[in-house]
Design an enzyme around this catalytic site. Structure first.
Site, PDB file in Angstrom:
ATOM      1  N   ASN A  42       0.806  -1.229   0.000  1.00  0.00           N
ATOM      2  CA  ASN A  42       0.000   0.000   0.000  1.00  0.00           C
ATOM      3  C   ASN A  42       0.836   1.276   0.000  1.00  0.00           C
ATOM      4  O   ASN A  42       0.455   2.276  -0.596  1.00  0.00           O
ATOM      5  CB  ASN A  42      -1.016  -0.015   1.145  1.00  0.00           C
ATOM      6  CG  ASN A  42      -0.371  -0.051   2.501  1.00  0.00           C
ATOM      7  OD1 ASN A  42       0.682  -0.663   2.687  1.00  0.00           O
ATOM      8  ND2 ASN A  42      -0.978   0.599   3.462  1.00  0.00           N
TER       9      ASN A  42
ATOM     10  N   GLY B 113       2.358  -6.052   7.284  1.00  0.00           N
ATOM     11  CA  GLY B 113       1.445  -6.695   6.341  1.00  0.00           C
ATOM     12  C   GLY B 113       0.183  -7.122   7.057  1.00  0.00           C
ATOM     13  O   GLY B 113      -0.164  -6.587   8.116  1.00  0.00           O
TER      14      GLY B 113
ATOM     15  N   THR C 243      -2.628  -9.477   9.103  1.00  0.00           N
ATOM     16  CA  THR C 243      -2.566 -10.213  10.368  1.00  0.00           C
ATOM     17  C   THR C 243      -2.361 -11.715  10.142  1.00  0.00           C
ATOM     18  O   THR C 243      -1.594 -12.357  10.874  1.00  0.00           O
ATOM     19  CB  THR C 243      -3.844  -9.928  11.183  1.00  0.00           C
ATOM     20  OG1 THR C 243      -3.826  -8.537  11.533  1.00  0.00           O
ATOM     21  CG2 THR C 243      -3.926 -10.754  12.450  1.00  0.00           C
TER      22      THR C 243
ATOM     23  N   THR D 194      -0.779 -13.196   7.674  1.00  0.00           N
ATOM     24  CA  THR D 194       0.631 -13.400   7.325  1.00  0.00           C
ATOM     25  C   THR D 194       1.512 -13.171   8.546  1.00  0.00           C
ATOM     26  O   THR D 194       2.483 -13.918   8.768  1.00  0.00           O
ATOM     27  CB  THR D 194       1.069 -12.437   6.190  1.00  0.00           C
ATOM     28  OG1 THR D 194       0.030 -12.334   5.243  1.00  0.00           O
ATOM     29  CG2 THR D 194       2.329 -12.910   5.521  1.00  0.00           C
TER      30      THR D 194
ATOM     31  N   GLU E 261       3.813  -5.298  12.330  1.00  0.00           N
ATOM     32  CA  GLU E 261       2.862  -4.188  12.126  1.00  0.00           C
ATOM     33  C   GLU E 261       1.770  -4.736  11.227  1.00  0.00           C
ATOM     34  O   GLU E 261       2.006  -4.969  10.037  1.00  0.00           O
ATOM     35  CB  GLU E 261       3.561  -3.008  11.446  1.00  0.00           C
ATOM     36  CG  GLU E 261       4.687  -2.388  12.252  1.00  0.00           C
ATOM     37  CD  GLU E 261       4.222  -1.719  13.515  1.00  0.00           C
ATOM     38  OE1 GLU E 261       3.035  -1.353  13.600  1.00  0.00           O
ATOM     39  OE2 GLU E 261       5.042  -1.582  14.438  1.00  0.00           O
TER      40      GLU E 261
ATOM     41  N   CYS F 232      -3.278   1.310   6.381  1.00  0.00           N
ATOM     42  CA  CYS F 232      -3.632   0.511   7.563  1.00  0.00           C
ATOM     43  C   CYS F 232      -4.292   1.379   8.632  1.00  0.00           C
ATOM     44  O   CYS F 232      -5.023   0.885   9.480  1.00  0.00           O
ATOM     45  CB  CYS F 232      -2.388  -0.160   8.114  1.00  0.00           C
ATOM     46  SG  CYS F 232      -1.078   1.018   8.464  1.00  0.00           S
TER      47      CYS F 232
ATOM     48  N   GLU G 250       7.397   0.680  16.140  1.00  0.00           N
ATOM     49  CA  GLU G 250       8.433   1.251  15.289  1.00  0.00           C
ATOM     50  C   GLU G 250       8.565   2.731  15.649  1.00  0.00           C
ATOM     51  O   GLU G 250       7.817   3.236  16.478  1.00  0.00           O
ATOM     52  CB  GLU G 250       8.033   1.107  13.815  1.00  0.00           C
ATOM     53  CG  GLU G 250       7.926  -0.348  13.370  1.00  0.00           C
ATOM     54  CD  GLU G 250       7.686  -0.507  11.872  1.00  0.00           C
ATOM     55  OE1 GLU G 250       6.921   0.299  11.310  1.00  0.00           O
ATOM     56  OE2 GLU G 250       8.256  -1.438  11.285  1.00  0.00           O
TER      57      GLU G 250
HETATM   58  P1  NAD Z   1       0.392  -9.424   3.139  1.00  0.00           P
HETATM   59  O1  NAD Z   1       0.445  -9.899   4.530  1.00  0.00           O
HETATM   60  O2  NAD Z   1      -0.311 -10.227   2.129  1.00  0.00           O
HETATM   61  O3  NAD Z   1       1.868  -9.229   2.564  1.00  0.00           O
HETATM   62  C1  NAD Z   1       2.836  -8.420   3.208  1.00  0.00           C
HETATM   63  C2  NAD Z   1       4.212  -8.883   2.789  1.00  0.00           C
HETATM   64  O4  NAD Z   1       4.431 -10.186   3.322  1.00  0.00           O
HETATM   65  C3  NAD Z   1       4.391  -9.008   1.276  1.00  0.00           C
HETATM   66  O5  NAD Z   1       5.695  -8.607   0.935  1.00  0.00           O
HETATM   67  C4  NAD Z   1       4.204 -10.494   1.050  1.00  0.00           C
HETATM   68  O6  NAD Z   1       4.831 -10.970  -0.109  1.00  0.00           O
HETATM   69  C5  NAD Z   1       4.858 -11.063   2.302  1.00  0.00           C
HETATM   70  N1  NAD Z   1       4.440 -12.421   2.668  1.00  0.00           N
HETATM   71  C6  NAD Z   1       3.319 -13.088   2.297  1.00  0.00           C
HETATM   72  N2  NAD Z   1       3.328 -14.335   2.835  1.00  0.00           N
HETATM   73  C7  NAD Z   1       4.454 -14.439   3.579  1.00  0.00           C
HETATM   74  C8  NAD Z   1       5.014 -15.460   4.388  1.00  0.00           C
HETATM   75  N3  NAD Z   1       4.407 -16.643   4.536  1.00  0.00           N
HETATM   76  N4  NAD Z   1       6.163 -15.207   5.026  1.00  0.00           N
HETATM   77  C9  NAD Z   1       6.776 -14.015   4.910  1.00  0.00           C
HETATM   78  N5  NAD Z   1       6.316 -13.024   4.128  1.00  0.00           N
HETATM   79  C10 NAD Z   1       5.163 -13.223   3.480  1.00  0.00           C
HETATM   80  O7  NAD Z   1      -0.178  -7.947   3.206  1.00  0.00           O
HETATM   81  P2  NAD Z   1      -0.532  -7.011   1.993  1.00  0.00           P
HETATM   82  O8  NAD Z   1      -1.791  -7.482   1.374  1.00  0.00           O
HETATM   83  O9  NAD Z   1       0.675  -6.791   1.145  1.00  0.00           O
HETATM   84  O10 NAD Z   1      -0.794  -5.622   2.757  1.00  0.00           O
HETATM   85  C11 NAD Z   1      -2.006  -5.268   3.324  1.00  0.00           C
HETATM   86  C12 NAD Z   1      -2.003  -5.504   4.808  1.00  0.00           C
HETATM   87  O11 NAD Z   1      -0.932  -4.828   5.417  1.00  0.00           O
HETATM   88  C13 NAD Z   1      -3.253  -4.974   5.475  1.00  0.00           C
HETATM   89  O12 NAD Z   1      -3.708  -5.917   6.414  1.00  0.00           O
HETATM   90  C14 NAD Z   1      -2.778  -3.727   6.185  1.00  0.00           C
HETATM   91  O13 NAD Z   1      -3.530  -3.339   7.303  1.00  0.00           O
HETATM   92  C15 NAD Z   1      -1.400  -4.122   6.571  1.00  0.00           C
HETATM   93  N6  NAD Z   1      -0.579  -2.946   6.837  1.00  0.00           N
HETATM   94  C16 NAD Z   1      -0.224  -2.680   8.129  1.00  0.00           C
HETATM   95  C17 NAD Z   1       0.538  -1.547   8.410  1.00  0.00           C
HETATM   96  C18 NAD Z   1       0.939  -1.213   9.821  1.00  0.00           C
HETATM   97  O14 NAD Z   1       1.802  -0.356   9.976  1.00  0.00           O
HETATM   98  N7  NAD Z   1       0.359  -1.824  10.834  1.00  0.00           N
HETATM   99  C19 NAD Z   1       0.933  -0.711   7.367  1.00  0.00           C
HETATM  100  C20 NAD Z   1       0.545  -1.021   6.078  1.00  0.00           C
HETATM  101  C21 NAD Z   1      -0.216  -2.139   5.808  1.00  0.00           C
END
Ligand code: NAD
Length: 492
Positions: A161, A237, A239, A241, A259, A293, A473
């Site tokens: 995002n 990413g 929750t 994951t 996060e 997020c 962070e």
């Molecule tokens: P995602 O969890 O699908 O992917 C995040 C990252 O993890 C990607 O690079 C992905 O390739 C990697 N990944 C996927 N499977 C993995 C595994 N088994 N092991 C290690 N890495 C793996 O999330 P997304 O769809 O890319 O992003 C959206 C999510 O991120 C939303 O839930 C959003 O709320 C969250 N987010 C949180 C914050 C925060 O600061 N809390 C900030 C931005 C986004």
């Protein structure tokens, strides 16, 4: 490369991994198509790397660690400052690349994503020059001082995002503290991380200090988290994951920062400055098409202001211009992927099954132009009349969809806000200072914004409670995460 990611010959650009200061092909030679969300068409190729590429990156990072960790902080600082300067110099190129890769309005990438990436490097470049070491005198017996040492090779994984913004939020403190890193951007938005390799090289970052491996979470992310030589993982990413990352890291006793997702409450009291609350809520609802997020997707409005708020808010929402992200006047760009648009549609349908009424939006718009006729767009959507604790009000949608619910009492809305598995951020709109303090203290979120949203001071702790994450962070929290304290006790 041209601005649209095409080579001069019209071929799709191949993004490469960045290992030991060099751009390299993935060992397996496999690539995934990288789709431009605004057009729905592939425009570049991203390495479909695997564990072998991660292995090379970890080796390079291990080799670079002794030299980099002993490099004086002032020298590390100078290199990070150069990276920040170069990001600013390349603002237009990077913003355009980010907009094409994510579908976000170019104006947002120019004004938020890329400037913040530069600030991340500048902030931690200077933060490491102002740290203090703790000392404890044990009366008459000993003198203790605490060293803070870099950890070694760290893994940094980020979502789609806010690609460069969030990856640099991890890279900057990690390498500023003297660690070396293996970083992985989302496979959906690889372009600016790819370009960052070039920037680091030009800034004089020694080879191997930062390695960037492109590919899927399943192949690359999991190989990073499971690698025995990666001693800490900073992950942002979803929750689900995050749970997998935690499960992999726990038996290996790795330090982990998570996060994760959010379903953030946005509370408007009747005594709020309604103009400010509406303007602020429009941003917190729909910035980046609601794909932040921190977006406040559950709006609660105190009954006396409810009708007016809903009327004015839906009118304003209906006026937001959904368009080609590259056009200046566009306020809402494309959703990142087809899968994500489908998810948004699913929740809008679910909301209606759950009794909700679509007050505005609820469907894709007409194609903004010929170029975008197959793009992934969805109108900003407001839903009313939903039961407070239904699925639509509990599950993260991560798109341009918000619900508005009335409330009568302060305790009632605090209960609504907290009755959720997530605890990332919240907003409270009121002109009553006592109430602001009282409510802020009782809401279970890592950040509470009062009469504002997304005001960020990089020194403050940033992160979530409950299923929104573990750890914080920002500022000293990040400096502590990326270092290991070691106490030295000297007898008197
Ligand atoms: P995602 O969890 O699908 O992917 C995040 C990252 O993890 C990607 O690079 C992905 O390739 C990697 N990944 C996927 N499977 C993995 C595994 N088994 N092991 C290690 N890495 C793996 O999330 P997304 O769809 O890319 O992003 C959206 C999510 O991120 C939303 O839930 C959003 O709320 C969250 N987010 C949180 C914050 C925060 O600061 N809390 C900030 C931005 C986004």
């Amino acid at each position: 490369m041209t601005e649209k990611g095409q080579s001069a010959a019209g071929e799709q650009v191949r993004i490469l991994n960045f290992i030991d200061g060099e751009y390299v092909e993935p060992i397996g030679g496999k690539y995934l198509e990288n789709i431009e969300p605004a057009t729905g068409k592939p425009y570049s190729l991203v390495p479909d790397s695997d564990q072998r590429d991660v292995e090379l990156a970890v080796s390079a990072a291990q080799k670079a660690f002794p030299g980099w960790s002993r490099t004086p902080a002032a020298d590390r600082s100078r290199i990070l400052l150069r990276i920040a300067d170069l990001i600013e110099r390349d603002l237009d190129k990077l913003a355009r690349a980010e907009s094409i890769d994510t579908g976000k309005p170019l104006s947002l990438a120019r004004n938020l994503d890329i400037p913040r990436a530069a600030s991340n490097f500048r902030f931690f470049a200077t933060a490491i020059l102002h740290t203090e070491n703790e000392a404890h005198v044990t009366d008459g017996v000993a003198f203790n001082y605490t060293l803070r040492l870099p950890l070694g090779v760290v893994g940094l994984i980020s979502p789609w995002n806010l690609p460069l913004y969030l990856l640099s939020w991890k890279i900057a403190p990690a390498i500023a503290c003297g660690n070396t890193a293996v970083a992985k951007p989302s496979e959906l938005t690889p372009m600016t991380a790819y370009l960052l390799g070039e920037t680091c090289r030009e800034a004089g970052l020694p080879n191997g200090v930062l390695n960037i491996i492109q590919g899927t979470g399943q192949n690359v992310g999991s190989a990073i988290t499971a690698h025995p030589k990666v001693v800490a993982v900073s992950f942002t990413g979803g929750t689900v994951t995050g749970r997998k990352v935690a499960e992999t890291c726990a038996p290996l006793f790795k330090k982990v920062s998570l996060e994760l997702g959010g379903k953030n409450p946005n509370i408007v009291f009747a005594d709020a400055d309604l103009d400010a609350a509406i303007t602020g809520s429009l941003r917190s609802s729909f910035a980046n098409q609601g794909q932040v997020c921190l977006c406040g997707s559950r709006i609660f409005v105190e009954r006396p202001a409810y009708e007016t708020f809903v009327q004015r808010f839906t009118d304003e929402t209906g006026r937001l211009k959904v368009g080609d992200p590259l056009e200046k006047s566009t306020e809402q760009g494309a959703i990142v992927s087809k899968v994500q648009v489908e998810k948004v549609k699913f929740y809008v349908d679910l909301a209606q099954h759950e009794g909700g009424k679509v007050a505005v939006g609820g469907s894709p718009p007409a194609a903004p132009n010929e170029r975008c006729k197959d793009g992934f767009f969805f109108c900003p959507t407001v839903i009313t009349d939903l039961p407070v604790s239904c699925r639509t009000n509990r599950e993260e949608i991560f798109g341009p969809v918000v619900s508005i619910t009335p409330f009568d009492r302060e305790e009632e809305v605090i209960h609504y806000a907290n009755d959720c598995d997530y605890g990332l951020a919240s907003s409270v709109w009121t002109q009553n200072l006592n109430r602001a303090h009282r409510v802020a203290e009782q809401i279970h979120t890592g950040t509470v914004w009062v009469n504002c949203w997304l005001v960020r001071d990089l020194r403050v702790p940033f992160g979530g409670m409950k299923q929104s994450g573990v750890g914080r962070e920002g500022g000293n929290e990040a400096l502590h995460f990326f270092t290991e304290p070691k106490n030295v006790c000297i007898a008197k």
